[in-house]
Design a protein around this motif. Structure first.
Motif, short mmCIF file in Angstrom:
data_model
loop_
_atom_site.label_atom_id
_atom_site.label_comp_id
_atom_site.label_asym_id
_atom_site.label_seq_id
_atom_site.Cartn_x
_atom_site.Cartn_y
_atom_site.Cartn_z
N ARG A 143 0.83 -1.21 0.00
CA ARG A 143 0.00 0.00 0.00
C ARG A 143 0.87 1.26 0.00
O ARG A 143 0.52 2.26 -0.63
CB ARG A 143 -0.94 -0.01 1.22
CG ARG A 143 -2.07 -1.03 1.08
CD ARG A 143 -3.01 -0.97 2.28
NE ARG A 143 -3.57 0.36 2.48
CZ ARG A 143 -4.60 0.86 1.81
NH1 ARG A 143 -5.20 0.12 0.87
NH2 ARG A 143 -5.05 2.08 2.07
N ALA A 148 -2.83 -2.20 -4.40
CA ALA A 148 -3.86 -2.92 -3.67
C ALA A 148 -3.43 -4.40 -3.58
O ALA A 148 -2.44 -4.82 -4.16
CB ALA A 148 -5.19 -2.78 -4.37
N SER A 182 -7.24 -2.64 8.70
CA SER A 182 -7.40 -1.59 7.69
C SER A 182 -7.91 -0.28 8.29
O SER A 182 -7.77 0.78 7.66
CB SER A 182 -8.36 -2.06 6.60
OG SER A 182 -9.69 -2.10 7.08
N GLN A 187 -5.86 6.45 3.76
CA GLN A 187 -6.54 6.34 2.47
C GLN A 187 -5.59 6.69 1.33
O GLN A 187 -4.88 7.69 1.39
CB GLN A 187 -7.75 7.26 2.42
CG GLN A 187 -8.92 6.79 3.27
CD GLN A 187 -9.63 5.60 2.66
OE1 GLN A 187 -9.89 5.57 1.45
NE2 GLN A 187 -9.92 4.59 3.48
N ASP A 192 -7.96 3.11 -3.40
CA ASP A 192 -9.08 2.97 -2.47
C ASP A 192 -10.37 3.62 -2.98
O ASP A 192 -11.42 3.50 -2.34
CB ASP A 192 -8.72 3.57 -1.11
CG ASP A 192 -7.62 2.78 -0.42
OD1 ASP A 192 -7.47 1.58 -0.74
OD2 ASP A 192 -6.90 3.35 0.43
N SER A 193 -10.31 4.29 -4.11
CA SER A 193 -11.51 4.89 -4.68
C SER A 193 -11.33 5.04 -6.18
O SER A 193 -10.20 5.04 -6.68
CB SER A 193 -11.79 6.26 -4.05
OG SER A 193 -10.73 7.16 -4.35
N ILE A 198 -16.08 4.52 -3.35
CA ILE A 198 -15.12 3.96 -2.40
C ILE A 198 -14.99 2.46 -2.67
O ILE A 198 -16.00 1.74 -2.74
CB ILE A 198 -15.56 4.20 -0.94
CG1 ILE A 198 -15.68 5.70 -0.67
CG2 ILE A 198 -14.58 3.55 0.02
CD1 ILE A 198 -14.38 6.47 -0.85
N GLN A 201 -10.98 -1.99 0.69
CA GLN A 201 -9.53 -2.08 0.85
C GLN A 201 -9.07 -3.52 0.99
O GLN A 201 -7.94 -3.85 0.65
CB GLN A 201 -9.09 -1.28 2.09
CG GLN A 201 -9.27 0.22 1.95
CD GLN A 201 -8.85 0.94 3.22
OE1 GLN A 201 -9.17 0.51 4.33
NE2 GLN A 201 -8.16 2.05 3.07
#
Length: 989
Positions: A143, A148, A182, A187, A192-193, A198, A201
């Motif tokens: 991350r 991801a 998490s 963020q 994450d989006s 959204i 995660q």
């Protein structure tokens, strides 16, 4: 569903992007090259495998074995056994490391420590962690690099229902821990989006077979019911937590059922609007393009998109080998270029339908990823609908380059213990070091133009793998159409139950005074057929007919005899599903095993036809002035006494062997399986067998069987059955009767007390499954069935525990049910005799498993005894049923001694990854058929000719090159071709 844009439309953009990505992955290559001399041992191991194919095989075998080894001397000993093989050319550094005199010496322990540490380090390159703490560190590092993840729990090849529940619980716990962790994560907008939405995660990847130990396409409905119950629990919990779930794809056999289950489940009201789930397509499968089109059409109807992960596929070797062994059409492409081309086609399909599916493009091939990017950028696909994926430890630089371009990248992270993770590690190593691997080619700095060129496919046809004899292919029940055909066959057969079956004597069906009901062992109130039993007087007529037919049959050309056999084989293939159904209903054999028996019967017809044509050519050894011919002639009249446990295959095998050799043959089947034998007789008649040459003569063994054995006109008896009856036949046949001018040949297969050794280095997953299949397949009623398991002390307790749980997970029931693994035994006498042995076992050993069974059929529980003395009754006497004795031994020498310590020598097996143990078993294990690291049942004609020695029988192996010789008399004919001192001399004018 067709491609919306011509492929070459994107090519210029693909090349541009691919060159940028490739340049990024090759940064600092010169710096890395300068460090080659300072490589760590794990790097050296990987590098050596790329340059030495022999070392690659042996090193991977050692790595596979390593987790099972208990101490440094064991590791050192196995290193020497594997890596000092004559076929392996060792690098000097490794040769020096292995140059120790004894495994328990200090140099040996140093070598063991060095290599085992290197392998563990290597494993951690591809496995994200063996604890949650390590996995979280890996995830947080990813991350931090704007990547991801999806976490895959290693070791999902469950073999017990306890393990299936355990894995479900672990996934539930895994999601909970990840989501809890998490909450502390910062963020990261890029992962994450997307498009104002959204994204979860946390993502986990699961395999359907992890949730049901008996997952089987044959039992599609049963597998679906149990798997769906557990997946619903998983998906509900994922929704509560806000995690996403992705479903991986496994072996080809599970593919259609996996897709079918997921499509149905995700159309349920509760799950239809879920967009946080995904499925997988494997591009190396020939039917994956059509599967993709079907998925897109289904997703369109569903109305809510979900993710389709596209990968090349990780089981190529396994799929190729299995299709060759099964004589099935190969499901995967043979040429990597074909897989790459298909990958590109499917990539385009997915991305051009981004309104209905989200694409996850999983590849380490720069061109593959560049094509996806080119299409996405050209079509201006929203970010939510498109991501790139790589495997942990294999695409690091490519992943970084993709992140730098602004793409969402997800890393597939295997997580778990090293032992269950070893299979995964081996697959990754094989992939990483294959000649066709893009990573390997890139590391070797192939020209950019070569690396990035579009895949060129020369030939997409499936090659033929058959070498020598072509075996009949078993039914692939993963095919829904074939499953439906099997169901229809049962309906058809049930409409014929209760009919009368009469003896066939001299080409005519004869009425009899005595009949017997053949019943379904699963439900003994159901009559399969009423069978007429011949009298001794009718037996006399049959013998006379055979004697009268013999002169013409012996003169019939071998090609004509062989043609009749091949026609019979073709008829059996055409009626495969029906014959299987008869076997299931009359003798209680589960569906898959019944189908395999039909294959064996067909193989006997075709193989013996081939063999007789080979033998008919004879042999010549000519010298000047003299010719010498070695030829064969039939013996005369053959009596075949066949058993009930292989009512079609063994009856057919012994009968057609006698017939094709030119003998007139009388078939007397076991009384409990006469209907199937009657069906075989019908097939031979339809195939064109002449009157009197073959006769179907069911009768009481003690009367009619004894009459035939003692008859002076009988030349040979082929028998399969019990030791008691076989020995009586052998003795009676040895008595020369009045008027008899020959000695009778007896071919007798009389069973066994088959042992299977499991040593400390064995793969216990394979060993447990192999023992269960070998011991309880057809309720232990195969002469090759495992009845003794000889286990070395260090793993004894663990093995017994897993064996019990795996057996407890089996489904016991009516043989015709697709879910059934263990059906009934053949009749009440068999059931009662087996129960007597179980009672004896309870007095002398520890009963560790006995299960409740129905009393509506002749059912006996799969029964396991531990702490069994090698000389006890249950370890020495043949028990024709689902009972096994597990014997503990101190070392491998004792294991061989115990294995050989019975009067039988039919089949035996060994599960071991120790080369010296394998060699010792090959030399010293006294059995006719020895199986290493596989089940000990299921011999295949030509590949594994079957038969034993000692009290297991007399005669050459069925389905082998010597078998027909027993039905023939050899003759030598010598002719002096000189005339008054003159003889033709070949080659001289």
């Amino acid at each position: 569903m067709v491609l919306q844009v011509e492929k070459n439309t994107y090519e210029a953009k693909v090349q541009e992007i691919a060159k940028q990505l490739l340049a990024a992955t090759r940064e600092n290559r010169s710096f890395l090259t300068s460090l080659r001399d300072q490589m760590r041992w794990d790097d050296k191991l990987l590098a050596w495998t790329m340059s030495n194919p022999g070392l690659r095989v042996q090193l991977f075998r050692f790595i596979d074995c390593l987790p099972a080894l208990h101490n440094k001397p064991e590791i050192a000993a196995h290193m020497q056994e594997y890596l000092q093989d004559d076929s392996v050319e060792l690098p000097s550094a490794l040769k020096g490391l292995l140059n120790f005199a004894a495994p328990d010496s200090i140099p040996g322990q140093v070598a063991a420590t060095t290599v085992s540490t290197a392998v563990e380090t290597l494993a951690h390159k591809y496995i994200a962690g063996d604890s949650m703490k390590e996995a979280l560190k890996t995830i947080e590092r990813l991350r931090k690099n704007k990547m991801a993840f999806t976490l895959d729990l290693l070791g999902e090849a469950v073999i017990t229902e306890t393990e299936a529940q355990f894995y479900l619980d672990r996934y539930l716990d895994l999601m909970t821990q990840l989501v809890e962790a998490s909450k502390k994560w910062t963020q990261i907008p890029s992962i994450d989006s997307a498009d104002g939405e959204i994204l979860p995660q946390v993502q986990v990847s699961v395999k359907l077979t992890a949730f049901y130990s008996q997952f089987d396409p044959l039992d599609a409905a049963g597998s679906e019911e149990i798997v769906c119950d557990r997946i619903r629990i998983l998906l509900r919990r994922a929704k509560e937590l806000g995690a996403s779930v992705h479903f991986d794809m496994e072996q080809y056999a599970y593919k259609d059922l996996t897709l079918s289950i997921l499509k149905k489940l995700l159309m349920e009201d509760e799950f239809r609007n879920r967009t946080d789930v995904g499925m997988t397509i494997q591009a190396y499968l020939r039917d994956s393009e059509q599967d993709t089109k079907d998925l897109i059409a289904w997703a369109t109807r569903r109305g809510y998109p979900l993710t389709i992960r596209l990968v090349k596929g990780a089981y190529w070797d396994q799929e190729t080998i299995k299709s060759m062994q099964k004589d099935w059409k190969q499901p995967v492409y043979n040429d990597k270029a074909a897989t790459d081309a298909n990958f590109e086609t499917i990539t385009q399909l997915l991305l051009e339908n981004h309104e209905y599916v989200y694409s996850a493009i999983g590849s380490h091939n720069v061109r593959s990823q560049a094509l996806a990017i080119a299409i996405a950028e050209t079509l201006k696909i929203p970010r939510r609908r498109f991501e790139m994926q790589v495997l942990y430890g294999m695409g690091d630089k490519l992943a970084s380059a993709l992140v730098a371009r602004g793409h969402r990248v997800r890393v597939y992270c295997p997580y778990g213990d090293l032992l269950p993770g070893m299979a995964y590690l081996i697959r990754r190593l094989l992939e990483n070091t294959a000649n066709s691997s893009f990573l390997r080619q890139s590391m070797e700095e192939r020209p950019v133009e070569e690396l990035l060129a579009p895949p060129v496919v020369d030939n997409l046809t499936t090659p033929k793998h058959t070498l020598g004899f072509a075996n009949a292919a078993d039914t692939d029940y993963a095919d829904m159409e074939l499953r439906e055909a099997a169901s229809r066959a049962f309906i058809n057969v049930r409409q014929q139950l209760g009919k009368h079956y009469l003896p066939l004597i001299n080409g005519e069906y004869q009425q009899t005074e005595q009949t017997v009901d053949s019943v379904n062992p699963s439900n003994y109130s159901e009559v399969i057929g009423k069978v007429g039993l011949i009298s001794v007087e009718q037996a006399t007529i049959a013998m006379a007919a055979a004697k009268a037919a013999f002169p013409a049959w012996r003169k019939t050309p071998v090609k004509e005899r062989a043609a009749i056999l091949r026609t019979a084989g073709d008829l059996m293939e055409q009626r495969r599903a029906e014959l299987s159904a008869w076997i299931v209903l009359e003798v209680g054999k589960p569906v898959k095993e019944a189908d395999g028996e039909v294959s064996e019967a067909i193989d006997f017809c075709n193989y013996y036809a081939d063999e007789m044509e080979r033998l008919d050519a004879g042999f010549s050894y000519d010298i000047a002035g003299e010719t010498n011919r070695y030829i064969y002639q039939p013996r005369g009249i053959a009596v075949v006494i066949s058993p009930w446990n292989f009512p079609l295959a063994i009856a057919a095998g012994m009968t057609v062997a006698a017939l094709v050799a030119g003998n007139c043959t009388l078939l007397k089947p076991a009384e409990t399986s006469c209907v199937i034998a009657a069906k075989f007789a019908e097939i031979l008649v339809e195939a064109g067998i002449p009157k009197g040459v073959f006769q179907y003569v069911p009768g009481v063994g003690s009367l009619v069987g004894a009459y035939f054995v003692k008859h002076p006109d009988v030349h040979l008896i082929a028998f399969t059955g019990s030791q008691e009856v076989g020995c009586r036949i052998y003795a009676d046949a040895a008595v020369v009767q009045p008027g008899q001018k020959h000695l009778k040949r007896v071919i007798a297969e009389m069973g066994g007390k088959n042992g299977l050794i499991v040593d400390e280095s064995a793969d216990l997953d394979q060993a447990v499954v192999g023992v269960v299949q070998s011991a309880f397949g057809y309720s232990g009623q195969k002469c090759s069935a495992c009845s003794r398991v000889i286990v070395l002390a260090p793993i004894y307790d663990e093995f017994v525990k897993r064996l019990v749980e795996a057996t407890r997970s089996l489904n016991i029931g009516l043989s015709e049910l697709p879910s059934t693994q263990v059906g009934p035994v053949i009749d009440a006498n068999a059931r009662d005799k087996i129960k007597e042995y179980i009672a004896k076992g309870k007095q002398s050993a520890e009963l560790v498993l006995e299960m409740p069974v129905s009393d509506s059929g002749y059912f006996v529980s799969p029964t396991i005894f531990s702490q069994v003395a090698p000389q006890s009754a249950i370890a020495q006497e043949e028990i024709f049923g689902p009972v096994i004795a597990v014997i503990k031994v101190k070392n491998f020498t004792e294991a061989i001694s115990v294995a050989n310590g019975t009067n039988f020598a039919l089949t035996g097996g060994l599960y071991s990854r120790t080369p010296s143990h394998i060699q010792q078993a090959q030399a010293e294990f006294e059995v006719g058929n020895l199986y290493i690291n596989r089940t000990i049942t299921g011999a295949i004609v030509a590949r594994q000719p079957f038969g034993g020695f000692k009290m297991s029988g007399v005669g050459s192996k069925a389905g082998g090159p010597d078998y027909l010789l027993q039905f023939l008399e050899p003759r030598t004919i010598t002719e002096n071709i000189q005339r008054q001192g003159f003889a033709p001399i070949e080659g001289v004018e």
